[in-house]
Enzyme design. Structure first.
Site, PDB file in Angstrom:
ATOM      1  N   GLU A  47       0.861  -1.185   0.000  1.00 47.26           N
ATOM      2  CA  GLU A  47       0.000   0.000   0.000  1.00 47.26           C
ATOM      3  C   GLU A  47       0.899   1.237   0.000  1.00 47.26           C
ATOM      4  O   GLU A  47       1.964   1.236   0.641  1.00 47.26           O
ATOM      5  CB  GLU A  47      -0.855  -0.023   1.274  1.00 47.26           C
ATOM      6  CG  GLU A  47      -1.620   1.228   1.590  1.00 47.26           C
ATOM      7  CD  GLU A  47      -2.255   1.202   3.001  1.00 47.26           C
ATOM      8  OE1 GLU A  47      -1.682   0.577   3.901  1.00 47.26           O
ATOM      9  OE2 GLU A  47      -3.329   1.815   3.145  1.00 47.26           O
ATOM     10  N   ASN A 115      -6.930   6.267  -1.728  1.00 47.77           N
ATOM     11  CA  ASN A 115      -5.846   5.320  -1.428  1.00 47.77           C
ATOM     12  C   ASN A 115      -6.063   4.170  -2.415  1.00 47.77           C
ATOM     13  O   ASN A 115      -6.997   3.386  -2.241  1.00 47.77           O
ATOM     14  CB  ASN A 115      -5.960   4.850   0.029  1.00 47.77           C
ATOM     15  CG  ASN A 115      -4.799   3.971   0.445  1.00 47.77           C
ATOM     16  OD1 ASN A 115      -4.110   3.411  -0.407  1.00 47.77           O
ATOM     17  ND2 ASN A 115      -4.578   3.849   1.744  1.00 47.77           N
ATOM     18  N   LYS A 132      -9.385   2.077  -1.866  1.00 49.68           N
ATOM     19  CA  LYS A 132      -9.593   1.523  -0.521  1.00 49.68           C
ATOM     20  C   LYS A 132     -10.942   1.955   0.063  1.00 49.68           C
ATOM     21  O   LYS A 132     -11.250   3.146   0.130  1.00 49.68           O
ATOM     22  CB  LYS A 132      -8.456   1.983   0.393  1.00 49.68           C
ATOM     23  CG  LYS A 132      -8.443   1.363   1.784  1.00 49.68           C
ATOM     24  CD  LYS A 132      -7.199   1.792   2.531  1.00 49.68           C
ATOM     25  CE  LYS A 132      -7.082   1.150   3.894  1.00 49.68           C
ATOM     26  NZ  LYS A 132      -5.825   1.589   4.577  1.00 49.68           N
ATOM     27  N   GLU A 151      -6.097   8.671   7.709  1.00 52.55           N
ATOM     28  CA  GLU A 151      -6.602   8.224   6.398  1.00 52.55           C
ATOM     29  C   GLU A 151      -7.964   8.829   6.094  1.00 52.55           C
ATOM     30  O   GLU A 151      -8.246   9.167   4.943  1.00 52.55           O
ATOM     31  CB  GLU A 151      -6.659   6.694   6.335  1.00 52.55           C
ATOM     32  CG  GLU A 151      -5.274   6.050   6.322  1.00 52.55           C
ATOM     33  CD  GLU A 151      -5.323   4.610   5.890  1.00 52.55           C
ATOM     34  OE1 GLU A 151      -4.875   3.751   6.674  1.00 52.55           O
ATOM     35  OE2 GLU A 151      -5.797   4.328   4.782  1.00 52.55           O
ATOM     36  N   CYS A 182      -4.842  -3.065   2.819  1.00 53.03           N
ATOM     37  CA  CYS A 182      -4.577  -2.948   4.245  1.00 53.03           C
ATOM     38  C   CYS A 182      -5.764  -3.278   5.146  1.00 53.03           C
ATOM     39  O   CYS A 182      -6.115  -4.430   5.307  1.00 53.03           O
ATOM     40  CB  CYS A 182      -4.008  -1.570   4.560  1.00 53.03           C
ATOM     41  SG  CYS A 182      -3.038  -1.598   6.046  1.00 53.03           S
ATOM     42  N   ASN A 207       0.321  -1.176   5.273  1.00 53.58           N
ATOM     43  CA  ASN A 207       1.255  -0.439   6.124  1.00 53.58           C
ATOM     44  C   ASN A 207       0.631  -0.533   7.511  1.00 53.58           C
ATOM     45  O   ASN A 207      -0.326   0.211   7.792  1.00 53.58           O
ATOM     46  CB  ASN A 207       1.353   1.042   5.743  1.00 53.58           C
ATOM     47  CG  ASN A 207       2.121   1.323   4.461  1.00 53.58           C
ATOM     48  OD1 ASN A 207       2.882   2.269   4.424  1.00 53.58           O
ATOM     49  ND2 ASN A 207       1.909   0.555   3.417  1.00 53.58           N
TER      50      ASN A 207
HETATM   51  N1  ING Z   1      -3.295   0.242   8.697  1.00 49.04           N
HETATM   52  C1  ING Z   1      -3.753  -0.580   9.758  1.00 49.04           C
HETATM   53  C2  ING Z   1      -4.403  -1.877   9.303  1.00 49.04           C
HETATM   54  O1  ING Z   1      -5.606  -2.033   9.261  1.00 49.04           O
HETATM   55  C3  ING Z   1      -4.967  -0.774  11.864  1.00 49.04           C
HETATM   56  C4  ING Z   1      -4.606   0.154  10.736  1.00 49.04           C
HETATM   57  C5  ING Z   1      -3.982  -1.542  12.500  1.00 49.04           C
HETATM   58  C6  ING Z   1      -6.261  -0.887  12.201  1.00 49.04           C
HETATM   59  C7  ING Z   1      -4.354  -2.429  13.540  1.00 49.04           C
HETATM   60  C8  ING Z   1      -6.650  -1.762  13.231  1.00 49.04           C
HETATM   61  C9  ING Z   1      -5.687  -2.527  13.902  1.00 49.04           C
HETATM   62  O2  ING Z   1      -3.625  -2.777   9.053  1.00 49.04           O
HETATM   63  C10 ING Z   1      -3.911   0.637   7.569  1.00 49.04           C
HETATM   64  N2  ING Z   1      -3.170   1.412   6.741  1.00 49.04           N
HETATM   65  O3  ING Z   1      -5.051   0.328   7.299  1.00 49.04           O
END
Ligand code: ING
Length: 330
Positions: A47, A115, A132, A151, A182, A207
């Protein structure tokens, strides 16, 4: 008869805020050279692969964030990628910040930000585009957070659905390809929409911070990776498809993203996994006909799904409290 294709996850290490696109593109071209030597026919990048994970940085004026987006693809900065895939005959998936001048739902043409990820044929033709849908984080600066995750500030919700297309790749006349980005991987509905279009190869970049930044309760660090793998393995098993899930990893300006890129088969088994948090290529030979077993037995959707029982999934957004049971009157 088997339908074999060799796929690769081209994991990227960190991209620092001060590093230009030429640095990332140069590293990506080297990964493509490596992929070619290892016989990979499809290569998946993370991503937002061209820049640092910029949604961690607050820009009061959103126009200042335009520096992280691509106005055109290819551009002088990304042209070396297109040259490399033409030279090696490789199909790639690329994640990036997209600026698009197009009409919104009201019909007004305006400058829009998504995105985005695209599948690009060796010819340079764009085979498929996805924007996204599941945007985590928040719109305004959140003072309680240790790191921002903006985001919802910088991107609109994707407006292309979850498309699947059958297109040539490698030696095959047709591969049913789809994409997630993601956070999408955490939502089974997204996988199922792809599965309902007979997707065979899901390409997804991510990411993902290695630490929970919401400060709303402790989450053991190792669970971040377990949750990511669980989501991907379940998505593949329950929709009888392969997935190539690729991290941008490492520490970007002091902020850690985990690696653990994986290639998963329709049985939900991990075929290959990255073990560094740097630029790393993992490769797997996939027989796409392996998708048929699940699709014709346990997950024969036509035979077993009962859509009349699933209405809450599309008609209800948030959860609601259940009715409270009371003992029958004596
Ligand atoms: N990053 C993370 C993901 O969903 C996240 C944000 C991390 C949300 C952990 C919930 C728990 O992998 C992105 N860029 O979506």
């Amino acid at each position: 008869m088997s339908r074999n294709i060799t796929v690769a996850a081209a994991q990227l290490g960190p991209i620092q805020k001060a590093e230009g696109r030429d640095v990332a593109v140069g590293r990506m071209v080297r990964l493509l050279e490596h992929a070619h030597r290892r016989g990979a026919q499809v290569v998946v990048f993370p991503e937002l692969a061209l820049t640092t994970f910029f949604p961690r940085w607050y820009h009061e004026d959103r126009a200042e964030a335009d520096r992280w987006f691509e106005e055109t693809l290819p551009s002088p900065a990304t042209q070396p990628l297109f040259d490399a895939i033409r030279k090696y005959g490789i199909t790639i998936q690329l994640g990036y910040g997209e600026i698009a001048n197009e009409a919104d739902d009201t019909g007004v043409v305006r400058r829009r930000h998504f995105n985005t990820s695209v599948v690009i044929a060796p010819s340079g033709d764009i085979i498929l585009k996805y924007r996204k849908v599941h945007l985590p984080g928040h719109v305004e600066y959140a003072p309680t957070r240790t790191v921002q995750h903006l985001e919802k500030r910088y991107f609109e919700v994707g407006n292309l659905g979850f498309p699947v297309v059958r297109a040539p790749a490698g030696d095959l006349d047709g591969v049913n390809m789809g994409m997630l980005i993601c956070n999408d991987r955490r939502w089974p509905e997204a996988w199922r929409v792809l599965g309902l279009q007979q997707v065979e190869l899901v390409m997804l970049g991510y990411n993902t911070p290695s630490l929970n930044m919401e400060n709303r309760g402790f989450e053991a660090h190792h669970l971040r990776v377990i949750h990511s793998q669980l989501s991907i393995q379940a998505g593949c098993y329950q929709n009888s498809c392969f997935a190539v899930a690729v991290a941008k990893a490492g520490t970007e300006d002091g902020h850690e993203l985990f690696g653990h890129s994986v290639i998963v088969n329709p049985q939900g088994e991990i075929m290959a996994q990255a073990t560094s948090w740097s630029d790393e290529l993992i490769v797997a030979d996939c027989d796409l006909d392996m998708c048929q077993l699940g699709r014709s037995t346990i997950f024969n959707f036509e035979a077993h799904r009962r859509v009349e029982a699933y209405r809450r999934i599309t008609e209800q957004t948030g959860s609601v409290a259940p009715p409270v049971w009371t003992p029958p009157a004596a």
